[in-house]
Design a protein around this motif. Structure first.
Motif, PDB file in Angstrom:
ATOM      1  N   THR A  99      -8.144  10.297   1.027  1.00 52.36           N
ATOM      2  CA  THR A  99      -8.284   9.811   2.397  1.00 52.36           C
ATOM      3  C   THR A  99      -7.800   8.373   2.471  1.00 52.36           C
ATOM      4  N   LEU A 100      -6.868   8.114   3.369  1.00 56.40           N
ATOM      5  CA  LEU A 100      -6.364   6.771   3.615  1.00 56.40           C
ATOM      6  C   LEU A 100      -7.147   6.187   4.776  1.00 56.40           C
ATOM      7  N   ARG A 101      -7.808   5.061   4.548  1.00 61.83           N
ATOM      8  CA  ARG A 101      -8.648   4.444   5.574  1.00 61.83           C
ATOM      9  C   ARG A 101      -7.954   3.200   6.123  1.00 61.83           C
ATOM     10  N   LEU A 102      -7.686   3.232   7.435  1.00 64.50           N
ATOM     11  CA  LEU A 102      -6.970   2.149   8.095  1.00 64.50           C
ATOM     12  C   LEU A 102      -7.840   1.521   9.174  1.00 64.50           C
ATOM     13  N   SER A 103      -7.831   0.202   9.227  1.00 64.89           N
ATOM     14  CA  SER A 103      -8.372  -0.507  10.386  1.00 64.89           C
ATOM     15  C   SER A 103      -7.189  -0.799  11.294  1.00 64.89           C
ATOM     16  N   ILE A 104      -7.187  -0.201  12.484  1.00 67.52           N
ATOM     17  CA  ILE A 104      -6.055  -0.346  13.397  1.00 67.52           C
ATOM     18  C   ILE A 104      -6.543  -0.115  14.816  1.00 67.52           C
ATOM     19  N   ASN A 105      -6.045  -0.910  15.762  1.00 67.27           N
ATOM     20  CA  ASN A 105      -6.489  -0.724  17.140  1.00 67.27           C
ATOM     21  C   ASN A 105      -5.597   0.283  17.860  1.00 67.27           C
ATOM     22  N   ARG A 128      -5.454  12.778   4.060  1.00 69.94           N
ATOM     23  CA  ARG A 128      -6.128  12.676   5.350  1.00 69.94           C
ATOM     24  C   ARG A 128      -6.182  11.196   5.717  1.00 69.94           C
ATOM     25  N   VAL A 129      -5.996  10.890   6.990  1.00 68.90           N
ATOM     26  CA  VAL A 129      -6.026   9.503   7.460  1.00 68.90           C
ATOM     27  C   VAL A 129      -7.202   9.332   8.408  1.00 68.90           C
ATOM     28  N   GLU A 130      -8.003   8.305   8.174  1.00 68.88           N
ATOM     29  CA  GLU A 130      -9.112   7.941   9.059  1.00 68.88           C
ATOM     30  C   GLU A 130      -8.879   6.531   9.567  1.00 68.88           C
ATOM     31  N   THR A 131      -9.037   6.316  10.872  1.00 67.57           N
ATOM     32  CA  THR A 131      -8.816   4.993  11.453  1.00 67.57           C
ATOM     33  C   THR A 131     -10.050   4.516  12.204  1.00 67.57           C
ATOM     34  N   GLU A 132     -10.146   3.211  12.301  1.00 61.87           N
ATOM     35  CA  GLU A 132     -11.227   2.588  13.070  1.00 61.87           C
ATOM     36  C   GLU A 132     -10.759   1.209  13.495  1.00 61.87           C
ATOM     37  N   ALA A 133     -11.107   0.820  14.695  1.00 62.30           N
ATOM     38  CA  ALA A 133     -10.772  -0.520  15.176  1.00 62.30           C
ATOM     39  C   ALA A 133     -11.934  -1.451  14.839  1.00 62.30           C
ATOM     40  N   PHE A 148     -11.875  -0.267   3.839  1.00 66.60           N
ATOM     41  CA  PHE A 148     -10.561   0.099   4.330  1.00 66.60           C
ATOM     42  C   PHE A 148      -9.524  -0.208   3.260  1.00 66.60           C
ATOM     43  N   ASP A 149      -8.508   0.649   3.181  1.00 63.85           N
ATOM     44  CA  ASP A 149      -7.399   0.394   2.263  1.00 63.85           C
ATOM     45  C   ASP A 149      -6.465  -0.667   2.830  1.00 63.85           C
ATOM     46  N   LEU A 150      -6.227  -0.609   4.147  1.00 65.48           N
ATOM     47  CA  LEU A 150      -5.334  -1.548   4.816  1.00 65.48           C
ATOM     48  C   LEU A 150      -5.848  -1.818   6.220  1.00 65.48           C
ATOM     49  N   ALA A 151      -5.491  -2.978   6.736  1.00 65.08           N
ATOM     50  CA  ALA A 151      -5.680  -3.274   8.155  1.00 65.08           C
ATOM     51  C   ALA A 151      -4.304  -3.518   8.746  1.00 65.08           C
ATOM     52  N   ILE A 152      -4.076  -3.038   9.956  1.00 67.24           N
ATOM     53  CA  ILE A 152      -2.781  -3.211  10.618  1.00 67.24           C
ATOM     54  C   ILE A 152      -3.013  -3.775  12.001  1.00 67.24           C
ATOM     55  N   GLY A 153      -2.311  -4.843  12.326  1.00 67.69           N
ATOM     56  CA  GLY A 153      -2.485  -5.416  13.652  1.00 67.69           C
ATOM     57  C   GLY A 153      -1.822  -6.759  13.797  1.00 67.69           C
ATOM     58  N   ASN A 154      -2.008  -7.340  14.960  1.00 66.32           N
ATOM     59  CA  ASN A 154      -1.519  -8.679  15.272  1.00 66.32           C
ATOM     60  C   ASN A 154      -2.687  -9.627  15.058  1.00 66.32           C
ATOM     61  N   LEU A 155      -2.938  -9.977  13.814  1.00 66.39           N
ATOM     62  CA  LEU A 155      -4.137 -10.715  13.436  1.00 66.39           C
ATOM     63  C   LEU A 155      -3.757 -12.054  12.838  1.00 66.39           C
ATOM     64  N   TYR A 156      -4.674 -12.987  12.935  1.00 65.31           N
ATOM     65  CA  TYR A 156      -4.495 -14.248  12.239  1.00 65.31           C
ATOM     66  C   TYR A 156      -4.746 -13.998  10.755  1.00 65.31           C
ATOM     67  N   MET A 157      -4.432 -14.968   9.924  1.00 62.42           N
ATOM     68  CA  MET A 157      -4.672 -14.815   8.493  1.00 62.42           C
ATOM     69  C   MET A 157      -6.152 -14.563   8.253  1.00 62.42           C
ATOM     70  N   LEU A 158      -6.441 -13.605   7.379  1.00 63.93           N
ATOM     71  CA  LEU A 158      -7.821 -13.166   7.193  1.00 63.93           C
ATOM     72  C   LEU A 158      -8.547 -13.903   6.082  1.00 63.93           C
ATOM     73  N   HIS A 275       1.339  -6.903  11.384  1.00 64.17           N
ATOM     74  CA  HIS A 275       1.332  -7.037   9.931  1.00 64.17           C
ATOM     75  C   HIS A 275       0.426  -5.965   9.332  1.00 64.17           C
ATOM     76  N   GLN A 276       0.632  -5.697   8.056  1.00 66.61           N
ATOM     77  CA  GLN A 276      -0.355  -4.948   7.304  1.00 66.61           C
ATOM     78  C   GLN A 276      -1.060  -5.930   6.370  1.00 66.61           C
ATOM     79  N   TYR A 277      -2.372  -5.765   6.258  1.00 69.96           N
ATOM     80  CA  TYR A 277      -3.218  -6.676   5.487  1.00 69.96           C
ATOM     81  C   TYR A 277      -3.951  -5.881   4.422  1.00 69.96           C
ATOM     82  N   TRP A 278      -4.138  -6.493   3.266  1.00 74.33           N
ATOM     83  CA  TRP A 278      -4.919  -5.851   2.208  1.00 74.33           C
ATOM     84  C   TRP A 278      -5.592  -6.922   1.361  1.00 74.33           C
ATOM     85  N   HIS A 279      -6.662  -6.531   0.694  1.00 76.11           N
ATOM     86  CA  HIS A 279      -7.408  -7.461  -0.143  1.00 76.11           C
ATOM     87  C   HIS A 279      -6.838  -7.461  -1.557  1.00 76.11           C
TER      88      HIS A 279
END
Length: 302
Positions: A99-105, A128-133, A148-158, A275-279
């Motif tokens: 399962t790929l977990r994405l934070s995306i709006n 399987r892909v699961e998303t949440e904003a 989350f594996d990745l976050a995708i969005g127009n975000l400032y540096m995290l 951007h895509q963001y990851w830890h």
């Protein structure tokens, strides 16, 4: 037997080498040790186990009954370490189930998810892909915790420990219903500020790029409606005299079905950049690297 935290785990590889080879010389060669060092280690191991373990005979180092009894367990333990720890698996998406977990709006998902799912169905059909904003203020903690594996969005540096990579850019557009009573052509800034607006507004984080641009000019919109998602705006303006400012991909998607006029934004400002963001906990992970590369490849032409 000593407590595990007092036990020298290096003895396991020595024991296994001796049990397989029946020779101190051969075990020393296998472990890249000198014969004296190997003999010394065997002496310490015998003391720790309280048993001779291997007895010298004309046929070689013969294991004692205790050594024969524990040998299978030691071999299993070493094999598990080699297979699960030392041999890091490569990403094999076509054969994996995960399962790929994405934070995306909603607005980002409108562009990213169709392409991503189309590609995954061909190259990783069992995924399987699961998303949440997620609220941007909570994203650093959620990425660090592995939620989350990745976050995708127009975000400032995290923040420290988080990486980002550009996926695509999109201009902002103004939308209103085509039979709007006052608007018939591209809006001037005066027209834009005179109308009432429906806006998407985050519950936390910095002001939007548009709000920042207007604040620098000492200007502000007349807000009639504020909603948490961009995708709520097109149906609202289609049934009212409100105008809205949305990313271009949102405007183009809904212009036809909702009979919307789409115009350039009369406020000079930078484009929206996804951007895509990851830890850093996932930075070297083979599967995470594969997903990041796939997303980058999907949008590098845009």
């Amino acid at each position: 037997m000593p407590d595990l935290h007092k036990f020298d785990l290096n003895f396991l590889t020595l024991f296994d080498a001796l049990h397989r080879s029946r020779s101190v010389t051969a075990a020393a060669r296998q472990l890249s040790l000198s014969q004296p060092a190997t003999s010394s280690a065997l002496g310490r191991m015998r003391k720790q186990f309280g048993d001779p373990l291997f007895v010298r005979t004309p046929q070689g180092m013969v294991p004692t009954p205790l050594a024969d009894e524990i040998a299978p367990a030691i071999q299993d333990a070493l094999q598990t370490v080699r297979r699960r720890v030392m041999e890091r698996p490569s990403a094999k998406p076509a054969d994996s189930v995960r399962t790929l977990r994405l934070s995306i709006n909603d607005a980002s998902g409108l562009t990213v998810l169709p392409r991503l799912m189309s590609k995954l169905q061909h190259v990783a059909p069992h995924w399987r892909v699961e998303t949440e904003a997620v609220d941007p203020g909570d994203l650093p903690r959620a990425l660090e915790a592995g939620e989350f594996d990745l976050a995708i969005g127009n975000l400032y540096m995290l923040g420290e420990g988080t990486y980002r990579q550009k996926l695509l850019s999109s201009a902002y557009k103004v939308i209103h219903r085509r039979n709007h009573p006052r608007l018939r052509s591209a809006l001037t800034l005066r027209d834009y500020l005179a109308e009432e607006h429906a806006v998407m507004r985050r519950t936390s984080g910095p002001a939007s790029l548009l709000e920042q641009a207007l604040i620098k000019r000492g200007q502000a919109r007349k807000i009639a409606l504020s909603v948490p998602q961009f995708l709520l705006l097109p149906p609202v303006v289609a049934e009212s005299d409100l105008v809205a400012t949305v990313p271009e991909h949102v405007a183009r998607t809904f212009a036809g079905p909702y009979q919307l006029a789409v115009w350039p934004l009369p406020v000079p400002m930078a484009e929206l950049t996804l951007h895509q963001y990851w830890h850093r906990r996932n930075h070297a992970d083979a599967t995470n690297r594969w997903v990041r590369g796939l997303l980058r490849q999907l949008f590098m032409q845009d």
